[in-house]
Design a protein around this motif. Structure first.
Motif, short mmCIF file in Angstrom:
data_model
loop_
_atom_site.label_atom_id
_atom_site.label_comp_id
_atom_site.label_asym_id
_atom_site.label_seq_id
_atom_site.Cartn_x
_atom_site.Cartn_y
_atom_site.Cartn_z
N MET A 1 74.43 38.32 100.43
CA MET A 1 75.23 37.99 99.23
C MET A 1 74.98 36.52 98.90
O MET A 1 75.24 35.64 99.71
CB MET A 1 76.74 38.20 99.55
N PRO A 2 74.41 36.26 97.67
CA PRO A 2 74.12 34.87 97.33
C PRO A 2 75.40 34.02 97.33
O PRO A 2 76.43 34.47 96.85
CB PRO A 2 73.56 34.96 95.90
N LYS A 3 75.30 32.83 97.90
CA LYS A 3 76.47 31.95 97.91
C LYS A 3 76.18 30.76 96.99
O LYS A 3 75.18 30.06 97.15
CB LYS A 3 76.73 31.45 99.34
N LYS A 4 77.05 30.58 95.98
CA LYS A 4 76.82 29.51 95.01
C LYS A 4 76.62 28.19 95.75
O LYS A 4 77.24 27.92 96.78
CB LYS A 4 78.01 29.41 94.04
N ASN A 5 75.65 27.40 95.22
CA ASN A 5 75.33 26.06 95.75
C ASN A 5 74.54 26.08 97.05
O ASN A 5 74.24 25.01 97.58
CB ASN A 5 76.60 25.20 95.93
N GLN A 6 74.23 27.29 97.59
CA GLN A 6 73.34 27.22 98.76
C GLN A 6 71.97 26.76 98.26
O GLN A 6 71.62 26.91 97.06
CB GLN A 6 73.25 28.58 99.45
N THR A 7 71.15 26.18 99.15
CA THR A 7 69.84 25.69 98.69
C THR A 7 68.87 26.86 98.57
O THR A 7 69.09 27.93 99.16
CB THR A 7 69.26 24.67 99.69
N LEU A 8 67.79 26.61 97.84
CA LEU A 8 66.76 27.65 97.68
C LEU A 8 66.18 28.02 99.04
O LEU A 8 65.95 29.19 99.34
CB LEU A 8 65.67 27.14 96.74
N GLY A 9 66.01 27.02 99.90
CA GLY A 9 65.46 27.30 101.24
C GLY A 9 66.37 28.24 102.01
O GLY A 9 65.91 29.23 102.60
N GLU A 10 67.68 27.96 101.99
CA GLU A 10 68.63 28.83 102.70
C GLU A 10 68.62 30.22 102.09
O GLU A 10 68.63 31.24 102.77
CB GLU A 10 70.05 28.24 102.59
N GLU A 14 67.80 33.72 103.99
CA GLU A 14 68.83 34.76 104.07
C GLU A 14 68.37 36.07 103.44
O GLU A 14 68.79 37.15 103.83
CB GLU A 14 70.10 34.29 103.36
N ASN A 15 67.46 35.97 102.46
CA ASN A 15 67.06 37.19 101.73
C ASN A 15 65.65 37.62 102.10
O ASN A 15 65.04 38.42 101.40
CB ASN A 15 67.17 36.95 100.22
N GLN A 16 65.16 37.11 103.23
CA GLN A 16 63.80 37.42 103.65
C GLN A 16 63.58 38.93 103.70
O GLN A 16 62.58 39.44 103.25
CB GLN A 16 63.58 36.81 105.05
N GLN A 17 64.57 39.64 104.21
CA GLN A 17 64.36 41.08 104.39
C GLN A 17 64.22 41.80 103.05
O GLN A 17 63.71 42.90 102.96
CB GLN A 17 65.51 41.72 105.18
N ASP A 18 64.63 41.12 101.95
CA ASP A 18 64.52 41.77 100.63
C ASP A 18 63.10 41.74 100.09
O ASP A 18 62.77 42.42 99.15
CB ASP A 18 65.44 41.07 99.62
N PHE A 19 62.26 40.88 100.69
CA PHE A 19 60.91 40.77 100.14
C PHE A 19 60.11 41.94 100.68
O PHE A 19 59.56 41.90 101.76
CB PHE A 19 60.26 39.45 100.58
N ALA A 20 60.01 42.98 99.86
CA ALA A 20 59.32 44.20 100.31
C ALA A 20 57.93 43.84 100.84
O ALA A 20 57.25 43.00 100.28
CB ALA A 20 59.18 45.14 99.11
N TYR A 21 57.56 44.47 101.93
CA TYR A 21 56.25 44.32 102.59
C TYR A 21 56.00 42.90 103.11
O TYR A 21 54.99 42.61 103.66
CB TYR A 21 55.07 44.59 101.62
N SER A 22 56.93 41.98 102.91
CA SER A 22 56.53 40.61 103.19
C SER A 22 56.66 40.29 104.68
O SER A 22 57.63 40.65 105.32
CB SER A 22 57.42 39.64 102.41
N SER A 23 55.67 39.63 105.18
CA SER A 23 55.79 39.13 106.56
C SER A 23 56.01 37.62 106.46
O SER A 23 55.40 36.85 107.16
CB SER A 23 54.48 39.43 107.30
N GLY A 24 56.82 37.22 105.50
CA GLY A 24 57.10 35.80 105.34
C GLY A 24 56.15 35.13 104.38
O GLY A 24 56.37 34.02 103.93
N GLU A 25 55.04 35.84 104.04
CA GLU A 25 54.07 35.20 103.12
C GLU A 25 54.67 35.02 101.73
O GLU A 25 54.46 33.99 101.09
CB GLU A 25 52.81 36.06 103.03
N LEU A 26 55.41 36.03 101.24
CA LEU A 26 55.99 35.90 99.90
C LEU A 26 56.99 34.76 99.88
O LEU A 26 57.07 33.99 98.92
CB LEU A 26 56.65 37.21 99.47
N SER A 27 57.72 34.60 100.96
CA SER A 27 58.67 33.47 101.06
C SER A 27 57.90 32.16 100.97
O SER A 27 58.28 31.24 100.24
CB SER A 27 59.42 33.51 102.39
N ARG A 28 56.78 32.08 101.69
CA ARG A 28 55.99 30.84 101.66
C ARG A 28 55.40 30.63 100.28
O ARG A 28 55.25 29.52 99.80
CB ARG A 28 54.89 30.92 102.72
N LEU A 29 55.09 31.74 99.60
CA LEU A 29 54.54 31.64 98.24
C LEU A 29 55.59 31.09 97.27
O LEU A 29 55.32 30.17 96.50
CB LEU A 29 54.05 33.03 97.80
#
Ligand code: P6P
Length: 336
Positions: A1-10, A14-29
């Motif tokens: 659940m997005p929390k207002k004012n959290q940073t983009l990094g956080e 927190e939403n890493q698991q939402d990136f379908a197929y991603s092994s962290g690469e989409l997050s790094r992108l």
């Protein structure tokens, strides 16, 4: 659940698991895009102070004068995306053909391609009106490790894994989706951090703003002319308000917050409209649909169009669901 004012990094962690197929690469992108956006933001914000405004003296494949900031933005995003060895290939409004990232030709497992308009609305730069960056991300369809081909870029918009825009306005925002809704982050330039200022952005289903360049009225199809008259008549919730910045990211961002429709139709001057399907219409359509809005070419869902060319254009009707549906009713009265 997005929390207002959290940073983009956080938020990304927190939403890493939402990136379908991603092994962290989409997050790094996404992280590399936010870094490049900060660099471009710095240059855009000081454009009036240094000799960076004005034409670069060259034209791009669109035949448009390349503003110096266009070139800077293009080079900044390409350099940042290339350095991170996450991406196999890049297509840009500013480049005639797509760019292959060397990592694809050896044991690198880079599996994403990025398509972008590095600085949309650049004709507004010299008059200090907000401009934007638009990006669209796909998984490649050709085998990982082989050179990318045009096939990796000519995918329908419904195959996007992420899309977003940066708007360099009164404040600088990064708005993006990875298929689980749309979230907006505002940059605190003093800290260089992005904060979740607009969690779970939702496109109002109805609105009272229509955005179209009415200077082209005489060249529009009859269905568009009829819809404009519908917006202007004194009836029910009308007349609507006309707002047109001439910078698509800004027009659509405003409409996403207030409700409204943005239209860049085909015309007798521009038979397929002006906006490019791959790196303007598709990413904005993905974002708008993820926020509950609608995007079509007046007849067909934008995201279902199979691209044939890298820089092909498409008519674009985008915004509040009920407003786009009403415009499509007028378009349906005439042959496509
Ligand atoms: P016109 C900017 O050049 C752009 O690509 C979009 O951002 C904008 O909506 C459109 O063109 C404006 O075009 O023909 O109305 O000036």
């Amino acid at each position: 659940m997005p929390k207002k004012n959290q940073t983009l990094g956080e938020f990304i962690i927190e939403n890493q698991q939402d990136f379908a197929y991603s092994s962290g690469e989409l997050s790094r992108l996404i992280n590399s895009i936010r870094l490049a956006a900060k660099v471009v933001n710095h240059e855009v914000n000081k454009a009036g102070l240094v000799d960076i405004i004005g034409n670069f003296g060259e034209t791009n494949i669109q035949g448009e004068d390349q503003q110096k900031l266009d070139v800077m933005a293009n080079e900044t995003f390409i350099r940042t995306l290339t350095n991170r060895e996450i991406v196999c290939g890049i297509a840009s409004e500013e480049n005639d053909d797509f760019i292959t990232i060397a990592g694809c030709n050896n044991d690198h497992k880079n599996k994403y391609v990025v398509l972008m308009d590095p600085l949309d609305g650049s004709s507004n730069i010299d008059v200090n009106v907000s401009v934007g960056t638009i990006f669209s991300i796909y998984r490649r369809v050709t085998p990982v490790g082989s050179p990318v081909t045009k096939e990796d870029f000519l995918q329908p918009g419904n195959k996007q894994v992420a899309a977003g825009y940066i708007i360099y306005g009164t404040s600088t925002m990064l708005v993006y989706t990875t298929g689980n809704g749309v979230n907006g982050f505002t940059l605190n330039p003093a800290l260089g951090s992005w904060y979740l200022s607009h969690p779970e952005m939702t496109f109002p289903e109805v609105g009272k703003i229509y955005s179209i360049n009415e200077g082209n009225y005489v060249h529009f199809p009859q269905g568009v002319k009829d819809y404009i008259k519908y917006c202007q008549e004194e009836k029910e919730d009308r007349p609507y308000t006309s707002r047109y910045i001439g910078s698509m990211v800004s027009d659509i961002h405003r409409n996403m917050i207030k409700g409204g429709i943005f239209i860049y139709p085909k015309s007798s001057k521009a038979f397929n409209g002006k906006l490019r399907l791959l790196y303007e219409c598709n990413p904005m359509a993905y974002i708008v649909e993820q926020a509950g809005g609608k995007a079509s070419d007046g007849f067909r869902r934008i995201l279902d169009i199979k691209p044939m060319e890298l820089h092909q254009r498409a008519p674009f009707f985008c915004g509040s669901k009920k407003m786009v549906e009403k415009a499509e009713e007028f378009m349906a009265n005439y042959e496509e």
